[in-house]
Design an enzyme around this catalytic site. Structure first.
Site, PDB file in Angstrom:
ATOM      1  N   GLY A  11       0.833  -1.209   0.000  1.00 17.88           N
ATOM      2  CA  GLY A  11       0.000   0.000   0.000  1.00 17.88           C
ATOM      3  C   GLY A  11       0.859   1.247   0.000  1.00 17.88           C
ATOM      4  N   ARG A  72       0.844  -5.226  -5.689  1.00 19.30           N
ATOM      5  CA  ARG A  72       1.038  -6.475  -4.946  1.00 19.30           C
ATOM      6  C   ARG A  72       1.260  -7.562  -5.985  1.00 19.30           C
ATOM      7  NH1 ARG A  72      -2.295  -3.701  -1.259  1.00 19.30           N
ATOM      8  NH2 ARG A  72      -1.326  -3.673   0.810  1.00 19.30           N
ATOM      9  N   ASP A 103       5.148  -4.960   5.901  1.00 22.12           N
ATOM     10  CA  ASP A 103       5.617  -6.306   6.229  1.00 22.12           C
ATOM     11  C   ASP A 103       5.567  -7.245   5.031  1.00 22.12           C
ATOM     12  OD1 ASP A 103       2.902  -6.462   6.290  1.00 22.12           O
ATOM     13  OD2 ASP A 103       2.742  -7.225   8.331  1.00 22.12           O
ATOM     14  N   THR A 126       4.508   2.454   5.704  1.00 19.55           N
ATOM     15  CA  THR A 126       3.123   1.986   5.817  1.00 19.55           C
ATOM     16  C   THR A 126       2.399   2.888   6.804  1.00 19.55           C
ATOM     17  OG1 THR A 126       1.708   0.295   6.815  1.00 19.55           O
ATOM     18  CG2 THR A 126       4.018   0.232   7.428  1.00 19.55           C
ATOM     19  N   ASP A 128       0.135   2.186   8.758  1.00 19.10           N
ATOM     20  CA  ASP A 128      -0.378   1.486   9.946  1.00 19.10           C
ATOM     21  C   ASP A 128       0.564   1.514  11.150  1.00 19.10           C
ATOM     22  OD1 ASP A 128      -2.698   0.881   8.643  1.00 19.10           O
ATOM     23  OD2 ASP A 128      -2.127  -1.166   8.133  1.00 19.10           O
ATOM     24  N   ASP A 130       2.729  -0.572  12.044  1.00 16.75           N
ATOM     25  CA  ASP A 130       2.719  -1.867  12.718  1.00 16.75           C
ATOM     26  C   ASP A 130       3.995  -2.666  12.498  1.00 16.75           C
ATOM     27  OD1 ASP A 130       2.266  -2.257  10.056  1.00 16.75           O
ATOM     28  OD2 ASP A 130       0.526  -3.555  10.288  1.00 16.75           O
ATOM     29  N   ARG A 172      -5.604  -2.505  10.295  1.00 15.94           N
ATOM     30  CA  ARG A 172      -6.166  -3.846  10.286  1.00 15.94           C
ATOM     31  C   ARG A 172      -5.727  -4.639  11.504  1.00 15.94           C
ATOM     32  NH1 ARG A 172      -7.029  -5.706   4.304  1.00 15.94           N
ATOM     33  NH2 ARG A 172      -7.096  -3.437   4.352  1.00 15.94           N
TER      34      ARG A 172
END
Lengths: 323, 323, 323, 323
Positions: A11, A72, A103, A126, A128, A130, A172
Site C-alpha cells: 500500500g 502487490r 511487512d 506503511t 499502519d 505496525d 487492520r
C-alpha cells in the site's frame, strides 16, 4: 557497490516519495549509480527498470503516493517469479536493493535475499505503524493527521446535532491510528484490536458521558477491531439506545494520500538515506528504523514477526481525558 | 420591529455561524434586540430562547457547525406544536424571525407564517445547493472543497496503484457537489441525479480512458444517483471488468463540517445581513438570496418548489476535460 | 494536595489548550479542585482566578492559542509583584501550580518556588523547541508544518519563475524550525544560529545548484541567524548575483497559531497529565518532558540553562538531499 | 485553425495549470494541434515551444504555479522582440494564441495583435482580481483563502495576548483580497486603495472596539493602500497608542501559490475552454471572462483600461460586522 535499485511495494504511504528522493540523492552523493524499479516486485520481474538522476526526484518531496508506483505481486510469491526477478536485476548489474514498504514487502525481500543473497535493506513505509524496529513508519503521522482533520469536521456536526458518531479509521492489525487520532480528536472512546472493549463497555461509556451532561460523543474504531466494523458496532449499540441519533462514517482511502506532514518527510528522508548508507556499509537483510531518534537496523525476520505494542500511557489517557 | 429571533434548522452547514454573527451584529447596528433560539423548531416549542449580544458571536466566524444547535422537529409538523412555538415567541415579544436552513426549514417557516403571520425571512444554509432563489447556498463551497481535498488524496493512491476509484459525495437530490468536485478533481466521469448515466456508459468511459493509456480513473457519484450507491455501481461495473482493481470510498459526514471557506463566510455574512435588513424593511415569507452578485428575496413557496438546474456547461466540460 | 491552579505564560503555542484540558480533566479524575489563572503571572498578581470544570475545557483540544490568555509580566520580575501573586494564591487556597510556557515562564516559576516553596511543575510550551529536558515542546510540530506549508506554496512561484527565495522562519536562538521545515521543504540551504554559514557559502551553494541545472532555489533562514535577517542576507547576496531574481518572505506570526497537529495534541495531553500527576506525586520545581517516548522531570534550573543541540544528522542531510 | 499555442505570463496564480489543461484537452477534443510556449513572451522570442498531448496535462489540475513557467519579458516590449516572436510562431505554423495572465500579459497580446493580426484570446489569471471583463480572475479565490487561513492563525495569537495585528495582504491597485479576507476573517478594519481611511480613522475604530470591550483587533491592509505599508501605518498608529501591543505581519508570496481551490479550478477550466472555443469560433484580441455565470468576451482594450470597482455592499459590511 556501484549499482543500487530502489522500489516501493504494498500500500502507498505519504512520504514514500521523500524516501525515494533521499535514496536517489544519497546514491548520487556517494557516487553510486541508482535505478528505479516501477510497480514493486511485479516490475522487477518484468524488468521495468530505469536509471535515475538527481532531477528524477525534483519537486516530489511534497507529493503523496509514489512516483515508482506500487503493486502487490502474486508471481513474486513463486520461486519461478523470483528467479525471473533476479535475472532482470543481474542483467542491469544491480548489486543492492532498497525496498520501501510494509511487512509484505519485507517478507518478500527476506525470502529473496535468502535465495539469491542480493544485499537488501528495507525502509518501513506503511500508514499502519505496525512494524517492529522503528518507532514510527513513513506515512503514519500524515494518516493520523488526516483522520484527525476528519474527526474535527465530524465533531462540528456531532456538536450541532447532539449526536453520537462512530468513526472507523484504518489499522487492520493495529490500533495506532485509532488511538492517536482518538486522543487528538477528543474521542470519548477508542476501540482497538489490542484491547478488549465490549459493546456493553461502549454503552456504559456513552451513558456515563450523558450523565455528565455531554451532549455529543465520538467513538473511534480501528478497522481491525474484533467487535466488528464501525457499522456493526453502531448497529449493536443502537439496539440498546433506541432514542439516540447514532451515525457512522468510515474514513477509508483518504487516509493513504495527501501531502506528507513535516514529520513524515523528515522521517522518510532519514530512513531513505539511512537505508542507502547502511547498504553501502554492508548491511543486508535488514530494515532501517529510527528508535529514540537514532538510526538502527533490524533483521527483516524480527521486523516482520515481532510485535510493537501500543503505548499503555495512551490507552490509559483516553479515559481520563474524556471525563 | 424591536425584537427579532434567529435560529438554525436541518442539517448543519459550514458558514451558519458566520450567518448568525451577521444577523446578530446587524440587529445591534440597527438597534434591534436580538434573540437566539437553540435547536431550531424544537427549541422554539420548548422556549429555549436567550438574548444575544455582540460578544455572543465573537470568534465564531471561522467555526463549522452552528452555535445555536440544530435539530429536526417532529412536533413542529403538528398544528399543536406550532401553536406552542408561537406562544413561546409571543411570550418573549419576538416580532420577526430569521430562519437559517434548507428546504425543510423553509417549508416549516412558510406553514408557520401562513398560520400566525409572524414575519419571517430565510437564509439558505445547506451544503447541497439545491435551493431556488440563490446562486449558492451557505456551506456548498466548503463542502465542495472538502470533497475535492479527499479526491486529491485518493488520486495519489489511484495513481500509485493504477486503480479505479468510485467516490460517493453528498447530494441526495442534486448533483452540485458531485459535478463541481468532479471537475475540480479531474474525474473521468461524474454521475448525478440530473442526468442519466448507465452502468454501460461507465464501462465505456473507463475503457476509452484505458485505450488512451490512462492508468487510473476516478468516478464521482452523487448520493442521489438513480443507478444506486457508489458501492452498488462499483459492484455492477466489477462484473464486467473482473481484472481491474476497483475501490469505493463514501465520503460521508466530513463534508458537513470544517472551517468555512472565504466564499462561504462572505456569502453567509451577506445573506445574514440581507435577511435581517429585509425583515426590518418589511419582507416576510421569503428567503434572501444572492443572484448575479445582487441581494434578492424569493417567496418561500418558490424557493422550495422550483428547480435549480445544473449548469449544462459544467456537465459538458466533464467529458472534454477528461479526454 | 486539594487545590491546583494552571496558567499559560509567554508566547502562545498551538497545543496549549490541549495541555490545559489534560491538566483540568486529570485533576477532576484525581478528585483535585482545579483553578485557571488568566494572563499568566499578571493575572496571578491581580487575582484573575476561577474554578474550572470538565466543561470548561470542552471542544478546545483542536484550537490554537490559549483560552487562559497569556502575557509577559514586568511586575512579576519584582519581589513585590511575586509577593502579591503569592497572597492571591494563598487567598484561593492553591497548593500547587502547573506552569505552561517556555524558558521565561520556567525562570519565573523557579524564582517564585525558591521564595515561597509553592510546589510547581512546568509543561514546556513554545514553538521554538529550545528547552532542555524534552525531545519536543508543545507547538513545535504545528509551527514546522505551518512553515512547511508556506514553503510548499512559495516553491510553486519559485519554480514558475526560476527564482531564488529567502524564507525567514521563527527561532530566535534555535534553528529547529528552520532545519526541519528546510529539509521537509526541500530547501537548497538552511541557515541556523547553531552553525556558521557565511554569505559566501550561500553564493557558492546557489551557484553549485545552477551548475547542476537547478532553476529555482529556496534558502530557509532562522530568525536568529547571526548573518542577519533574511532581508539583509538577500541584500548581501544580491550584490554578487545582480542578474538573479531574488525574493524574500518573512513568515512571521502565522507560525504561532492554527489548529494543533496530532503530534502536538498528543504531546500536550501527555505533558499536561504528566505535569499534574507529577505535582500530585510530590514533584516540584521541575518541568515535565517526554524523552525517548518516556515521561521525565527535569529541574527548572537545567531546563532553562542547558542547551539542546540540533541533531547533526539533520544538518548533514540538508546538503546531501539538495544535490 | 489547425495549430494553437498557449502560454502563461506575468505573476503566477493558482489555477493556471487547470486552465492550461482545459486549453490542451479542449484543443484535442476539437482536433486542433496544441503547442505550449515556456516562459511567456520570452520563450516565444526564443522559440521555447513544444507540442502538447493529453498526457502533458495529466495530474496537474491540483497544482499551484504553472507548468509552462512564466516570466516578465523586456525584449517583447520592443518592436524587434515582437518581430522575433512572430517569426518563431510562423516557423511553428501557429495560427492562434491563448494568453493566460493579467493586464501586462493582455497589453502585450493586444500590441502584438495590432502589429501581426495573429488571433489571440486571453484567459484572466491573476490573484489580484483587478481585471475588467470577468467577475473573478483565476487564482483570486485561492489567494483569499490563503490570506484568510493566515488571518485565522494570527487571530489565535491576537486573542491570546490581547493584541492589535496589522496584516498586509497582496493587491497593488485593488482591495479585493483585502476586503474579502478581512470580512471572512472578522477584521475590525480593512484598508484598501479604493477608499480613504486615515490613520485617525484607524485609531478611532480601534478605540471604539476597546470601548465595547474588544480585547484584540485585526486590521487588514492592502499592499497598495495609499497611507503606506502595514508597517508604516502601524508605526503611525503606535505613536498615538503607546500602551498597546501592536504587531505587523506581511503575508507576502505565500498568497501566490498552493493547491487551487475548487472555485479556481472550475473557473480556470471554464475560462481555458472558453478562450479556446472562442478562438476557434473567430474571436480575437479579446479576453474570455465569466460574468453572472455566463461566458463573455471583452476587448483587450477594455479589459486593461476599464475599472472594476469593489462591491460597495462589502465595504459597508466591514463596519457593521465588526460592531
Amino acid at each position: 557497490m556501484k549499482r543500487v535499485a530502489v522500489f516501493t511495494s504494498g500500500g502507498d504511504a505519504p512520504g514514500m516519495n521523500a524516501c525515494i528522493r533521499a535514496v536517489v540523492r544519497g546514491a548520487i552523493y556517494h557516487e553510486v549509480e541508482i535505478f528505479g524499479i516501477r510497480y514493486g516486485y511485479d516490475g522487477m520481474i518484468r524488468g521495468d527498470i530505469f536509471q535515475m538522476s538527481s532531477h528524477s526526484v525534483s519537486n516530489i518531496v511534497q507529493r503523496g503516493g509514489t512516483i515508482l508506483k506500487s503493486a502487490r505481486s502474486k508471481e513474486f510469491t513463486t520461486p519461478e517469479g523470483r528467479r525471473k526477478a533476479y535475472e532482470q536485476l543481474r542483467k542491469w548489474g544491480i548489486e543492492g536493493l532498497i525496498a520501501i514498504g510494509g511487512d509484505g514487502t519485507f517478507t518478500g525481500a527476506s525470502i529473496f535475499y535468502n535465495e539469491y543473497e542480493l544485499p537488501t535493506v528495507g525502509a518501513p513505509g506503511t500508514i499502519d505503524n505496525d512494524l517492529y524496529g522503528t518507532d514510527y513508519t513513513i506515512g503514519f503521522d500524515t494518516a493520523v493527521n488526516t483522520a484527525l482533520e476528519a474527526i474535527d469536521k465530524i465533531r462540528d456536526t456531532a456538536d450541532s446535532h447532539d449526536r453520537v458518531f462512530f468513526i472507523e479509521v484504518m489499522g487492520r492489525d493495529s490500533g495506532y491510528i485509532a488511538i492517536q487520532s482518538g486522543i487528538g480528536g477528543g474521542a470519548e472512546l477508542v476501540m482497538v484490536p489490542e484491547t478488549l472493549t465490549s459493546v456493553d463497555d461502549v454503552i456504559a461509556t456513552l451513558k456515563q458521558g450523558w450523565d455528565r451532561a455531554k451532549t455529543s460523543s465520538i467513538v473511534v474504531v480501528a478497522e481491525g477491531e474484533e467487535e466488528g466494523t464501525a457499522h456493526e458496532i453502531a448497529d449493536k449499540v443502537k439496539e440498546h439506545l433506541k432514542q439516540k441519533d447514532l451515525r457512522v462514517t468510515t474514513l477509508g482511502h483518504v487516509q493513504r494520500g495527501g501531502r506528507p506532514s513535516a514529520f513524515d518527510r523528515i522521517l522518510a528522508s532519514r530512513l531513505g538515506l539511512g537505508a542507502l548508507e547502511g547498504l553501502l556499509a554492508g548491511q543486508k537483510n535488514v530494515a532501517a528504523g529510527i528508535i529514540n531518534d537514532k538510526l538502527v537496523y533490524t533483521d527483516f525476520k524480527d521486523a516482520i514477526s515481532k510485535e510493537k505494542p501500543l503505548n499503555p500511557d495512551l490507552i490509559r489517557m483516553v479515559n481520563i481525558l474524556s471525563i
